[in-house]
Write a protein that holds these residues in place. Structure first.
Motif, short mmCIF file in Angstrom:
data_model
loop_
_atom_site.label_atom_id
_atom_site.label_comp_id
_atom_site.label_asym_id
_atom_site.label_seq_id
_atom_site.Cartn_x
_atom_site.Cartn_y
_atom_site.Cartn_z
N GLY A 174 0.96 12.63 -4.53
CA GLY A 174 0.37 11.56 -5.01
C GLY A 174 -0.45 11.90 -6.27
N GLY A 175 0.02 12.85 -7.10
CA GLY A 175 -0.75 13.12 -8.54
C GLY A 175 -2.14 13.51 -8.35
N THR A 176 -3.34 12.94 -8.54
CA THR A 176 -4.45 13.12 -8.44
C THR A 176 -4.88 13.02 -7.04
N PHE A 177 -4.19 12.50 -6.17
CA PHE A 177 -4.60 12.23 -4.86
C PHE A 177 -4.85 13.60 -3.98
N ALA A 178 -3.70 14.60 -4.37
CA ALA A 178 -3.89 15.83 -3.98
C ALA A 178 -5.16 16.49 -4.29
N VAL A 179 -5.82 16.27 -5.50
CA VAL A 179 -7.19 16.71 -5.73
C VAL A 179 -8.10 16.27 -5.11
N LYS A 180 -8.16 14.97 -5.48
CA LYS A 180 -9.46 14.22 -4.74
C LYS A 180 -9.55 14.15 -3.49
N PHE A 181 -8.32 14.21 -2.63
CA PHE A 181 -8.21 14.23 -1.06
C PHE A 181 -7.69 15.52 -0.55
N ALA A 182 -7.90 16.56 -1.02
CA ALA A 182 -7.17 17.73 -0.83
C ALA A 182 -6.95 17.98 0.78
N ALA A 183 -7.69 17.72 1.56
CA ALA A 183 -7.70 18.05 3.17
C ALA A 183 -6.51 17.00 3.79
N ILE A 184 -6.57 15.77 3.02
CA ILE A 184 -5.62 14.89 3.65
C ILE A 184 -4.35 15.02 3.07
N SER A 185 -4.31 15.64 2.03
CA SER A 185 -3.04 15.89 1.20
C SER A 185 -2.45 17.18 1.93
N SER A 186 -3.32 18.04 2.20
CA SER A 186 -2.68 19.18 2.85
C SER A 186 -2.03 18.91 4.51
N ALA A 187 -2.74 17.88 5.08
CA ALA A 187 -2.23 17.52 6.22
C ALA A 187 -0.85 16.77 6.41
N MET A 188 -0.71 16.00 5.18
CA MET A 188 0.67 15.39 5.34
C MET A 188 1.42 16.24 4.68
N ALA A 189 1.46 17.26 3.83
CA ALA A 189 2.43 18.36 3.68
C ALA A 189 2.87 18.94 4.96
N GLN A 190 1.84 19.36 5.81
CA GLN A 190 2.00 20.16 6.89
C GLN A 190 2.79 19.31 7.88
N GLN A 191 2.45 17.85 7.85
CA GLN A 191 3.57 16.85 8.81
C GLN A 191 4.80 17.20 8.23
N LYS A 192 5.21 17.19 6.98
CA LYS A 192 6.66 16.86 6.51
C LYS A 192 7.11 18.30 6.74
N VAL A 193 6.21 19.36 6.76
CA VAL A 193 6.95 20.76 6.98
C VAL A 193 7.43 20.83 8.36
#
Length: 242
Positions: A174-193
């Motif tokens: 999500g562009g800047t979303f991954a920077v501004k909300f790093a913890a949520i972004s990482s959890a979403m990546a984990q779920q996808k993986v």
């Protein structure tokens, strides 16, 4: 057919091989590919961050670098969606209004162009292994691309295409979303993986380099035996040089 190639800044800086793969595919499909070396960005990063004046400057440069009479192809559903859907917010009732409308009707994401315009689905590509296809938000929701990449991947020799649970869920970039909300972004990546691993996939394939960067970053950090690949690189593999 004459085709103008747009190489997104993300691809240019981080995945240049994907750009060469795109040229390789288009030429094999019978296209005469032109590339304007002055091109840079479509303006999406600035637009999404709220800097619309800057996005308009970059978008004006984009519009002036492409012909309103030529087909434009790019290995990015994200950039395609930006031009098709959001340039109207920037250029309606401006001096670039007509040029904008023409370009919006002429730009295509690679798989959409190959399948729906050229009706070209078989390249003789080879990739041994099991893979899942990740629907990027931009491809699925903004460009309405779903079946096209899968039809192309089904013609790749040696590749077993698997169905991944919750396939239409965002990867967390999500562009800047991954920077501004790093913890949520990482959890979403984990779920996808985790969903890819649940079906014993060896590859995650997508149309968007930004999604692949997000997922590969998590994969590398966790040392997970998975590899991300752009659709263009898969399709260009296994059949030599053009």
């Amino acid at each position: 057919m004459k085709v103008e190639l747009f190489v997104p800044c993300f691809v240019d800086q981080l995945y240049p091989d994907t750009a060469f793969s795109t040229v390789k595919l288009l030429e094999k499909a019978g296209c005469n590919v032109h590339y304007n070396t002055e091109q840079t960005c479509c303006g999406q990063p600035a637009f999404n961050a709220g800097f619309w004046d800057d996005a308009k400057k970059i978008g004006s440069k984009f519009l002036n670098e492409f012909s309103e009479d030529s087909v434009i192809v790019t290995p990015s559903a994200s950039c395609t969606g930006m031009v098709r859907n959001y340039y109207s917010d920037l250029f309606t009732n401006t001096v670039l209004h007509n040029k904008c409308r023409a370009v919006q009707g002429n730009i295509y994401e690679l798989s959409d162009f190959l399948v729906n315009i050229l009706q070209y689905e078989y390249f003789g590509a080879e990739l041994e292994g099991r893979a899942v296809y990740h629907d990027s938000c931009n491809a699925l929701r903004e460009c309405k691309i779903k079946d096209e990449p899968r039809r192309l991947l089904e013609n790749v020799h040696g590749l077993e295409l698997l169905n991944m649970p919750d396939n239409e869920t965002c990867c967390g970039f999500g562009g800047t979303f991954a920077v501004k909300f790093a913890a949520i972004s990482s959890a979403m990546a984990q779920q996808k993986v985790d969903h890819a691993l649940s079906v014993n996939a060896e590859y995650i394939i997508s149309t968007d380099a930004s999604c692949l960067l997000q997922l590969q970053g998590y994969i590398d950090k966790q040392q997970i035996p998975l590899k991300t690949m752009h659709l263009a690189d898969v399709l260009a593999g296994g059949w030599g040089n053009v």
